[in-house]
Design an enzyme around this catalytic site. Structure first.
Site, PDB file in Angstrom:
ATOM      1  N   CYS A  62       0.847  -1.194   0.000  1.00  0.00           N
ATOM      2  CA  CYS A  62       0.000   0.000   0.000  1.00  0.00           C
ATOM      3  C   CYS A  62       0.886   1.250   0.000  1.00  0.00           C
ATOM      4  CB  CYS A  62      -0.904  -0.005   1.232  1.00  0.00           C
ATOM      5  SG  CYS A  62      -2.046   1.404   1.277  1.00  0.00           S
ATOM      6  N   ASP A  99       0.545   3.745   1.760  1.00  0.00           N
ATOM      7  CA  ASP A  99       0.546   4.331   3.102  1.00  0.00           C
ATOM      8  C   ASP A  99       1.968   4.705   3.546  1.00  0.00           C
ATOM      9  OD1 ASP A  99      -1.600   4.007   5.752  1.00  0.00           O
ATOM     10  OD2 ASP A  99       0.523   4.389   6.123  1.00  0.00           O
ATOM     11  N   ARG A 137       3.286   4.964   6.332  1.00  0.00           N
ATOM     12  CA  ARG A 137       3.797   4.384   7.576  1.00  0.00           C
ATOM     13  C   ARG A 137       4.470   3.028   7.406  1.00  0.00           C
ATOM     14  NH1 ARG A 137      -1.904   5.051  10.430  1.00  0.00           N
ATOM     15  NH2 ARG A 137      -2.477   4.505   8.290  1.00  0.00           N
ATOM     16  N   HIS A 192      -2.028  -3.977   4.976  1.00  0.00           N
ATOM     17  CA  HIS A 192      -1.816  -3.584   6.372  1.00  0.00           C
ATOM     18  C   HIS A 192      -3.157  -3.365   7.060  1.00  0.00           C
ATOM     19  CE1 HIS A 192      -2.593   0.847   5.946  1.00  0.00           C
ATOM     20  NE2 HIS A 192      -2.395   0.542   4.682  1.00  0.00           N
ATOM     21  N   CYS A 230      -6.060  -0.251   6.934  1.00  0.00           N
ATOM     22  CA  CYS A 230      -5.820   0.386   5.626  1.00  0.00           C
ATOM     23  C   CYS A 230      -6.974   1.350   5.283  1.00  0.00           C
ATOM     24  CB  CYS A 230      -5.689  -0.687   4.553  1.00  0.00           C
ATOM     25  SG  CYS A 230      -5.367  -0.010   2.909  1.00  0.00           S
TER      26      CYS A 230
HETATM   27 CO    CO Z   1      -3.405   1.232   3.062  1.00  0.00          CO
END
Ligand code: CO
Length: 212
Positions: free
Chosen positions: A42, A44, A46, A98, A101
């Protein structure tokens, strides 16, 4: 005037720090890459893919999009996959979702979010295909987490349905596709044990013959 000055300062500190210990590091790395792994994760912010699995630059080929989807008409992903399988000859493809999400959470809502809804539709379809199991989970967070897992498992299959992966297997090239989920809260990976490493593990409908 250079904008984002602090990022350039960080960059200089980083590059100088590495060169101090390993003077030839960047020159050696600039000559070639031989990653054994392709990571599809993803977007993302993090989840620093290399760091999560303790790999160094040059060891992990990376593709990221919202909610780590494998869409068979996505030329971007297919190009990354073709290059990494046919040229770099990666041995493993890791699809890593994750928990928590945002893309998966958004796909479970009735609200519209604009253009991205067209992308999230693929996750909505995964929900629909598994709604009997998911509807029974009363805790909303647990239901989301399960959809995160089911989404990864679905994308593992999608990846294996491509001619790129199946042609590698036809040529006896070792290639295993893995499905994992990363926990933002613990920093730990969860292996969903849904590895696929040959065509016999796929539904017959998706079997492709070797290229003529
Ligand atoms: Co995500």
């Amino acid at each position: 005037m250079k904008s984002l000055k602090h990022l350039f300062e960080n960059n200089l500190t980083w590059a100088n720090g590495i060169k101090k210990d390993m003077p030839d590091y960047f020159e050696d790395l600039s000559k070639r890459q031989q990653p054994e792994f392709l990571w599809i994760g993803c977007s993302d912010s993090r989840i620093p893919a290399e760091r999560v699995v303790g790999l160094k630059p040059g060891e992990l080929f990376v593709h990221r999009n919202i909610a780590n989807l494998v869409v068979h008409s996505d030329m971007n992903l297919l190009s990354v996959l073709q290059y990494s399988v046919e040229v770099l000859k990666v041995k493993h493809v890791i699809i890593c979702g994750h928990y928590g999400c945002g893309g998966v959470i958004a796909s479970m809502k009735k609200a519209q979010f604009g253009l991205v809804d067209n992308w999230l539709r693929y996750i909505r379809d995964v929900y629909q295909g598994n709604h009997e199991e998911l509807d029974k989970i009363t805790d909303k967070n647990k239901r989301t987490d399960r959809l995160v897992e089911l989404n990864v498992m679905h994308q593992v299959k999608n990846l294996c349905h491509t001619s790129i992966v199946q042609n590698a297997w036809h040529q006896s090239q070792p290639l295993t596709v893995h499905g994992w989920v990363y926990s933002l809260a613990s920093g730990l990976l969860n292996d969903l044990n849904c590895c696929i490493s040959d065509q016999t593990q796929l539904d017959h409908m998706y079997h492709l013959k070797p290229e003529a």
